[in-house]
Design a protein around this motif. Structure first.
Motif, PDB file in Angstrom:
ATOM      1  N   GLY A   1       0.776  -1.234   0.000  1.00 28.92           N
ATOM      2  CA  GLY A   1       0.000   0.000   0.000  1.00 28.92           C
ATOM      3  C   GLY A   1       0.802   1.275   0.000  1.00 28.92           C
ATOM      4  N   ASN A   2       2.020   1.274   0.509  1.00 30.54           N
ATOM      5  CA  ASN A   2       2.822   2.499   0.522  1.00 30.54           C
ATOM      6  C   ASN A   2       4.098   2.323  -0.288  1.00 30.54           C
ATOM      7  OD1 ASN A   2       2.880   5.196   1.525  1.00 30.54           O
ATOM      8  ND2 ASN A   2       4.492   4.646   2.952  1.00 30.54           N
ATOM      9  N   ASN A   3       4.089   1.317  -1.144  1.00 37.45           N
ATOM     10  CA  ASN A   3       5.294   0.943  -1.880  1.00 37.45           C
ATOM     11  C   ASN A   3       5.287   1.515  -3.290  1.00 37.45           C
ATOM     12  OD1 ASN A   3       7.658  -0.260  -2.697  1.00 37.45           O
ATOM     13  ND2 ASN A   3       6.874  -2.334  -2.676  1.00 37.45           N
ATOM     14  N   GLN A   4       4.988   2.817  -3.393  1.00 37.07           N
ATOM     15  CA  GLN A   4       5.081   3.464  -4.700  1.00 37.07           C
ATOM     16  C   GLN A   4       6.524   3.895  -4.943  1.00 37.07           C
ATOM     17  OE1 GLN A   4       2.617   4.413  -2.518  1.00 37.07           O
ATOM     18  NE2 GLN A   4       0.802   3.627  -3.509  1.00 37.07           N
ATOM     19  N   MET A   5       7.418   2.885  -4.916  1.00 34.56           N
ATOM     20  CA  MET A   5       8.836   3.178  -5.127  1.00 34.56           C
ATOM     21  C   MET A   5       9.558   1.973  -5.734  1.00 34.56           C
ATOM     22  SD  MET A   5      10.144   3.148  -1.170  1.00 34.56           S
ATOM     23  CE  MET A   5      10.124   1.630  -0.212  1.00 34.56           C
ATOM     24  N   SER A   6       8.780   0.946  -6.133  1.00 34.39           N
ATOM     25  CA  SER A   6       9.302  -0.233  -6.826  1.00 34.39           C
ATOM     26  C   SER A   6      10.318  -1.016  -6.002  1.00 34.39           C
ATOM     27  CB  SER A   6       9.927   0.150  -8.181  1.00 34.39           C
ATOM     28  OG  SER A   6       8.912   0.634  -9.048  1.00 34.39           O
ATOM     29  N   TYR A   7      10.202  -0.971  -4.673  1.00 21.59           N
ATOM     30  CA  TYR A   7      11.009  -1.867  -3.843  1.00 21.59           C
ATOM     31  C   TYR A   7      10.388  -3.253  -3.908  1.00 21.59           C
ATOM     32  CZ  TYR A   7      12.957  -4.216   0.230  1.00 21.59           C
ATOM     33  OH  TYR A   7      13.562  -5.129   1.062  1.00 21.59           O
ATOM     34  N   SER A   8      11.208  -4.256  -4.144  1.00 23.36           N
ATOM     35  CA  SER A   8      10.708  -5.622  -4.211  1.00 23.36           C
ATOM     36  C   SER A   8      11.793  -6.572  -3.736  1.00 23.36           C
ATOM     37  CB  SER A   8      10.298  -5.981  -5.648  1.00 23.36           C
ATOM     38  OG  SER A   8       9.791  -7.292  -5.699  1.00 23.36           O
ATOM     39  N   SER A   9      11.448  -7.403  -2.756  1.00 23.10           N
ATOM     40  CA  SER A   9      12.391  -8.370  -2.208  1.00 23.10           C
ATOM     41  C   SER A   9      11.650  -9.661  -1.912  1.00 23.10           C
ATOM     42  CB  SER A   9      13.033  -7.839  -0.925  1.00 23.10           C
ATOM     43  OG  SER A   9      13.675  -8.872  -0.195  1.00 23.10           O
ATOM     44  N   VAL A  10      12.071 -10.753  -2.536  1.00 27.06           N
ATOM     45  CA  VAL A  10      11.456 -12.057  -2.283  1.00 27.06           C
ATOM     46  C   VAL A  10      11.614 -12.436  -0.814  1.00 27.06           C
ATOM     47  CG1 VAL A  10      11.572 -14.516  -2.808  1.00 27.06           C
ATOM     48  CG2 VAL A  10      11.792 -12.838  -4.658  1.00 27.06           C
ATOM     49  N   GLU A  11      12.781 -12.150  -0.261  1.00 26.81           N
ATOM     50  CA  GLU A  11      13.040 -12.498   1.141  1.00 26.81           C
ATOM     51  C   GLU A  11      12.167 -11.671   2.087  1.00 26.81           C
ATOM     52  OE1 GLU A  11      16.769 -12.686   4.358  1.00 26.81           O
ATOM     53  OE2 GLU A  11      17.098 -11.983   2.298  1.00 26.81           O
ATOM     54  N   TYR A  12      12.052 -10.376   1.806  1.00 22.00           N
ATOM     55  CA  TYR A  12      11.212  -9.508   2.642  1.00 22.00           C
ATOM     56  C   TYR A  12       9.760  -9.979   2.578  1.00 22.00           C
ATOM     57  CZ  TYR A  12       9.176  -5.233   4.576  1.00 22.00           C
ATOM     58  OH  TYR A  12       8.474  -4.334   5.348  1.00 22.00           O
ATOM     59  N   ASP A  13       9.265 -10.228   1.377  1.00 23.49           N
ATOM     60  CA  ASP A  13       7.888 -10.681   1.212  1.00 23.49           C
ATOM     61  C   ASP A  13       7.643 -11.973   1.993  1.00 23.49           C
ATOM     62  OD1 ASP A  13       7.541  -8.538  -0.457  1.00 23.49           O
ATOM     63  OD2 ASP A  13       7.456  -9.702  -2.311  1.00 23.49           O
ATOM     64  N   LYS A  14       8.601 -12.886   1.940  1.00 24.10           N
ATOM     65  CA  LYS A  14       8.444 -14.176   2.625  1.00 24.10           C
ATOM     66  C   LYS A  14       8.361 -13.985   4.128  1.00 24.10           C
ATOM     67  CE  LYS A  14      10.604 -18.732   3.148  1.00 24.10           C
ATOM     68  NZ  LYS A  14      11.766 -19.592   2.757  1.00 24.10           N
ATOM     69  N   LEU A  15       9.219 -13.154   4.671  1.00 20.15           N
ATOM     70  CA  LEU A  15       9.230 -12.913   6.117  1.00 20.15           C
ATOM     71  C   LEU A  15       7.923 -12.281   6.593  1.00 20.15           C
ATOM     72  CD1 LEU A  15      12.875 -11.560   6.483  1.00 20.15           C
ATOM     73  CD2 LEU A  15      11.985 -13.645   7.565  1.00 20.15           C
ATOM     74  N   VAL A  16       7.491 -11.241   5.900  1.00 22.23           N
ATOM     75  CA  VAL A  16       6.287 -10.517   6.321  1.00 22.23           C
ATOM     76  C   VAL A  16       5.038 -11.366   6.134  1.00 22.23           C
ATOM     77  CG1 VAL A  16       4.863  -8.473   5.929  1.00 22.23           C
ATOM     78  CG2 VAL A  16       7.354  -8.283   5.881  1.00 22.23           C
ATOM     79  N   ASN A  17       4.959 -12.058   5.008  1.00 26.23           N
ATOM     80  CA  ASN A  17       3.780 -12.892   4.763  1.00 26.23           C
ATOM     81  C   ASN A  17       3.702 -14.073   5.719  1.00 26.23           C
ATOM     82  OD1 ASN A  17       2.589 -11.413   2.639  1.00 26.23           O
ATOM     83  ND2 ASN A  17       4.002 -12.295   1.148  1.00 26.23           N
ATOM     84  N   SER A  18       4.837 -14.623   6.076  1.00 27.16           N
ATOM     85  CA  SER A  18       4.821 -15.740   7.035  1.00 27.16           C
ATOM     86  C   SER A  18       4.331 -15.275   8.393  1.00 27.16           C
ATOM     87  CB  SER A  18       6.218 -16.360   7.153  1.00 27.16           C
ATOM     88  OG  SER A  18       7.136 -15.463   7.772  1.00 27.16           O
TER      89      SER A  18
END
Length: 567
Positions: free
Chosen positions: A482-499
């Motif tokens: 929702g506040n990521n209007q800056m094209s930051y993308s990390s598979v590891e970050y997504d995995k940690l937060v979603n878990s």
């Protein structure tokens, strides 16, 4: 912020003692609308009030919108909290309690179906608030044509079918909310959500009268006459772009006898000097202080201090208007993140009670079952270090094949915002040879538009939590967040937060650690953002102003219980 620590408890999805809904997007260095300590605000006795019940306030920015489906900013949420009311409202103790809901709902044994009975309540035009008003408002916020940011953000994973609607695989009309009759609202959840009732105080879940909204068409919520109100006050005198407006007591409000103020006068003032003059001349009842004014009034008996849970940072836009930017280079981001002295910025430039932020999750915000602050896990990160900044800068320039860069900082147009931006420009250009910073200082509403369009390099932005859990910050920067209007993308970050939001939901220690690991990744490894400060406020307030309640979540202030005494 609340003075007592709330114990960090996990039940199914989120770790919550009391889930307090809040506002999200924050205007940088806002210094308006502060309030006294809670000890003076929680009295339940009926005060002996003066006949003249007018409060004169300053707002630090214009109103971007009064449409509850579209609002994303602190100004809009603050005003909506005072002119409208949902099923629940945060009370004087910052606990969500039934409002339009006539008592607690009936909950099915599996925890999935909530049935609310509505009290007798009216809109400002005298017509009754009905269950369909909630159904219409919630579905409208999920309608893709509305392009609501908070609708999907707040409803996905909570209300049945919201995730599918957001994904475009189901029509918004299939959202799990039904009006059984005019006074009965049935809500079906995607899964048991222990914080659901407190969520009902959040601005996105306010009701809307379908007939009125439809009749207004594109003009809806574009001025004060194009909105209906069902809360303690009604908005008047707002033309959609103006710098002044008023709240007047709503005689149709179901609990109008509690409301003592007859009018609140607002003026947008962005210069501290002007605001202080208005206060000392008796034209305003409260004003924020910064810099030299904070020092000048340090011993004033009307000086009050408030810290809150909003954190401000630099957003590094890695893809501007579809084209990859120099900030896609992690070494360039690290160099900028470490090249400015946060302590001096907080103490000398801001000088308003704010503290340096070496983190994304604020201090004194969430605590584990033993009372330990979440901040204790990672401590301080991305500290000011000119040598490390220079080394990362030189490496980044070499990787880009250039010897110099020009980058723009997008910031606010208030007096304090401009001072901060000038300080950052000076620090970055002094510590990073070959860097030229240009400043773009615009009104808050314009900055929101530029943010949505990703039309900036570096943006000064902030976030106030939507609920009392680290996840309210962590989920901002998920890929497509929702506040990521800056094209930051990390598979590891997504995995940690979603878990943390799924399989680790019942494992309190593992969930806590996953969110801490995610914070360390974005702040101290990827340098996706560069934290600047955790907001504090110094302000002057007239001693005759009583009963204003400040909230650490949701709309910043409630004036339902406010009154003037001894003026």
């Amino acid at each position: 912020m609340k003075k007592s620590k709330l114990v960090w408890l996990l039940s199914l999805l989120l770790v919550l003692g009391v889930f307090l809904a809040a506002c999200g997007g924050k205007e940088e260095t806002t210094t308006t609308e502060p309030e006294k300590e809670k000890e003076e605000e929680t009295t339940t006795e009926t005060p002996a009030v003066e006949e003249e019940q007018v409060l004169n306030l300053i707002m630090g920015a214009e109103i971007p919108t009064m449409d509850s489906s579209l609002v994303t900013d602190s100004v809009g949420f603050d005003l909506l909290n005072n002119v409208n009311e949902g099923l629940y409202r945060l009370n004087q103790d910052n606990v969500a309690e039934p409002a339009i809901s006539d008592g607690e709902p009936t909950i099915s044994e599996d925890g999935l179906v909530y049935t609310f009975k509505l009290r007798d309540a009216n809109w400002s035009d005298g017509t009754p608030v009905t269950a369909n008003d909630f159904v219409f408002a919630w579905k409208r916020a999920m309608n893709p044509d509305m392009a609501s940011e908070y609708g999907p953000y707040m409803m996905e994973g909570v209300i049945k079918n919201a995730a599918e609607i957001a994904a475009g695989t189901m029509e918004y009309t299939e959202l799990g909310v039904v009006a059984i009759d005019d006074k009965t609202l049935e809500v079906t959840l995607e899964k048991p959500v222990p914080y659901f009732l407190s969520l009902m105080s959040f601005g996105t879940f306010l009701p809307l009268k379908e007939e009125f909204v439809t009749a207004q068409g594109e003009n809806y919520a574009k001025n004060s006459e194009a909105v209906l109100y069902n809360g303690p006050f009604s908005l008047t005198g707002w033309d959609g772009t103006g710098l002044s407006w008023q709240l007047v007591k709503n005689d149709q409000y179901w609990d109008k006898d509690t409301v003592k103020l007859t009018q609140i006068n607002y003026d947008v003032v962005k210069e501290t000097a002007t605001a202080v003059n208005l206060y000392t001349n008796g034209e305003k009842d409260r004003t924020g202080l910064t810099g030299e004014y904070a020092m000048q009034y340090a011993a004033d008996p009307e000086l009050l201090k408030e810290t809150d849970t909003s954190v401000f940072w630099m957003k590094f836009n890695q893809e501007r208007l579809g084209a990859k930017s120099p900030l896609a280079n992690v070494n360039i981001r690290e160099a900028i993140a470490k090249s400015f002295n946060k302590q001096d910025l907080a103490d000398v430039v801001l000088a308003n009670g704010s503290v340096p932020a070496y983190y994304m999750i604020p201090k004194d915000f969430t605590f584990d079952a033993d009372g330990n602050d979440f901040r204790d896990v990672n401590g301080d990160m991305a500290m000011f270090n000119a040598d490390e900044a220079k080394a990362a800068w030189d490496k980044g320039l070499a990787e880009l094949g250039v010897t110099e860069l020009t980058l723009e900082i997008l910031g606010g147009d208030s007096d304090l915002s401009k001072k901060m931006d000038e300080y950052l420009k000076s620090q970055l250009e002094s510590n990073l040879k070959g860097l030229k910073i240009t400043l773009k200082e615009v009104p808050f509403s314009v900055r929101l538009d530029l943010d949505t369009a990703q039309d900036y390099d570096i943006q000064i932005a902030g976030w106030g939590p939507d609920f009392q859990d680290p996840y309210t910050f962590s989920n901002l920067f998920l890929t497509g967040g929702g506040n990521n209007q800056m094209s930051y993308s990390s598979v590891e970050y997504d995995k940690l937060v979603n878990s943390a939001n799924n399989e680790l939901a019942l494992d309190t220690k593992a969930r806590w650690q996953a969110l801490a690991d995610a914070e360390k990744l974005i702040v101290d490894k990827d340098f996706g953002i560069a934290p600047i400060y955790q907001r504090g406020l110094l302000f002057l307030q007239k001693p005759y102003v009583k009963g204003v309640v400040n909230h650490p979540f949701g709309g910043d202030y409630s004036y339902k219980w406010a009154y003037i005494e001894g003026k």
